[in-house]
Design an enzyme around this catalytic site. Structure first.
Site, PDB file in Angstrom:
ATOM      1  N   TYR A 108       0.864  -1.178   0.000  1.00  0.00           N
ATOM      2  CA  TYR A 108       0.000   0.000   0.000  1.00  0.00           C
ATOM      3  C   TYR A 108       0.907   1.236   0.000  1.00  0.00           C
ATOM      4  O   TYR A 108       1.366   1.683   1.045  1.00  0.00           O
ATOM      5  CB  TYR A 108      -0.922  -0.020   1.223  1.00  0.00           C
ATOM      6  CG  TYR A 108      -1.830   1.186   1.340  1.00  0.00           C
ATOM      7  CD1 TYR A 108      -2.532   1.668   0.235  1.00  0.00           C
ATOM      8  CD2 TYR A 108      -2.012   1.840   2.549  1.00  0.00           C
ATOM      9  CE1 TYR A 108      -3.364   2.761   0.340  1.00  0.00           C
ATOM     10  CE2 TYR A 108      -2.853   2.938   2.666  1.00  0.00           C
ATOM     11  CZ  TYR A 108      -3.527   3.400   1.560  1.00  0.00           C
ATOM     12  OH  TYR A 108      -4.346   4.495   1.665  1.00  0.00           O
ATOM     13  N   ASP A 149      -1.993  -1.401  -4.078  1.00  0.00           N
ATOM     14  CA  ASP A 149      -2.460  -0.052  -4.376  1.00  0.00           C
ATOM     15  C   ASP A 149      -1.229   0.834  -4.437  1.00  0.00           C
ATOM     16  O   ASP A 149      -0.671   1.192  -3.401  1.00  0.00           O
ATOM     17  CB  ASP A 149      -3.434   0.406  -3.285  1.00  0.00           C
ATOM     18  CG  ASP A 149      -3.937   1.826  -3.524  1.00  0.00           C
ATOM     19  OD1 ASP A 149      -3.460   2.478  -4.466  1.00  0.00           O
ATOM     20  OD2 ASP A 149      -4.805   2.277  -2.759  1.00  0.00           O
ATOM     21  N   HIS A 250     -12.341   0.673  -4.375  1.00  0.00           N
ATOM     22  CA  HIS A 250     -11.471  -0.032  -5.322  1.00  0.00           C
ATOM     23  C   HIS A 250     -12.109  -1.369  -5.701  1.00  0.00           C
ATOM     24  O   HIS A 250     -12.766  -2.003  -4.877  1.00  0.00           O
ATOM     25  CB  HIS A 250     -10.116  -0.349  -4.682  1.00  0.00           C
ATOM     26  CG  HIS A 250      -9.299   0.855  -4.316  1.00  0.00           C
ATOM     27  ND1 HIS A 250      -8.146   1.202  -4.978  1.00  0.00           N
ATOM     28  CD2 HIS A 250      -9.459   1.777  -3.337  1.00  0.00           C
ATOM     29  CE1 HIS A 250      -7.627   2.291  -4.420  1.00  0.00           C
ATOM     30  NE2 HIS A 250      -8.402   2.660  -3.414  1.00  0.00           N
TER      31      HIS A 250
END
Length: 259
Positions: A108, A149, A250
DNA sequence: ATGACATTCCAGGAATGA
């Protein structure tokens, strides 16, 4: 073997959807971001009932990553080796494990907030540390991938309107150069196919009907080395999971491997 | 337009997200 990456925006809030999606999609390994929970709060027991082991790196209300696997979960690494601190702490943004025949990272990447903000410098430092940490495996002969991500749209085509993002994070040259640096280690961008429309966006803002208008961004990426990329048979963005009440902002990115 | 929307912690509002 089916692997996927999904920013769930709170694994607690998403738990019913997550469990149902794991079963309906037949995913073997899921890389999760933004668990937004402590390690103790992580729903390991519910996942174990479905036959999945979990490797969790999380410490509270922000960030948090995990690997969820039903094909093995060994040699777990929690945290980004050599990763920078923000406000004096190493935030939980990376976890890695050997899942059957493939080593995977769930990452992330920091958001950056605004160009020039300390968080933006931190984002670039974090990506530099990621490059160093994965370089050896990226150049190796075993299948290896960094999924997650990335908070960067690799190209102008990966945002619904380039003009809207002018001057903001996620599209700047230094961020894209950091992605290029990752590719220089031997990783390739495994681009999924969209199930609808012509861009494989993975994120749509909750506001202003962004999803039905398809005002999205491709920021959830699968970066695999050559042996990994050679084993890829298919990849797609599961936009169905972005629909309805209680969705993350998402959608999962799914990749099928023949290994 | 100091927004919108969702989530957390914690008890009305700040912090974060991209």
């Amino acid at each position: 073997m089916r692997i996927a990456t999904w920013n769930v925006n709170s694994i607690t809030a998403r738990l019913p959807r997550l469990l149902a999606w794991l079963e309906s999609s037949g995913t073997d390994v899921l890389c999760v971001q933004e668990t937004k929970c402590t390690a103790e709060q992580f729903p390991a027991a519910e996942l174990r009932e479905l036959g999945y082991e979990s490797a969790v790196h999380a410490d509270g209300r922000w960030n948090g990553v995990a690997l969820i696997s039903r094909v093995g979960l060994d040699a777990v690494v929690k945290g980004l080796p050599g990763g920078p601190e923000y406000d004096g702490v190493q935030e939980p943004r990376a976890v890695s494990a050997l899942c059957g025949p493939v080593r995977l990272w769930s990452v992330y990447v920091p958001n950056g907030r605004e160009v020039g903000h300390p968080h933006y410098a931190y984002k670039l430092q974090w990506l530099d540390a990621l490059r160093t940490a994965v370089a050896e495996d990226a150049a190796g002969s075993l299948p290896f991938a960094v999924l997650g991500d990335y908070n960067i749209a690799p190209a102008d085509d990966d945002v619904w309107d380039r003009a809207v993002f002018e001057g903001s994070t996620h599209v700047t040259e230094p961020e894209r150069a950091a992605l290029a640096g990752l590719r220089e280690t031997g990783l390739v961008d495994v681009v999924p196919r969209p199930l609808k429309y012509d861009h494989p966006y993975t994120y749509w803002d909750y506001r202003q009907l962004a999803f039905p208008k398809n005002r999205g961004m491709r920021i959830d990426l699968v970066y695999g080395n050559q042996p990994f990329a050679a084993a890829v048979k298919d990849g797609y963005v599961d936009r169905e999971e972005r629909k309805g009440k209680g969705a993350s902002d998402h959608a999962p990115v799914v990749v099928d491997l023949e290994v």
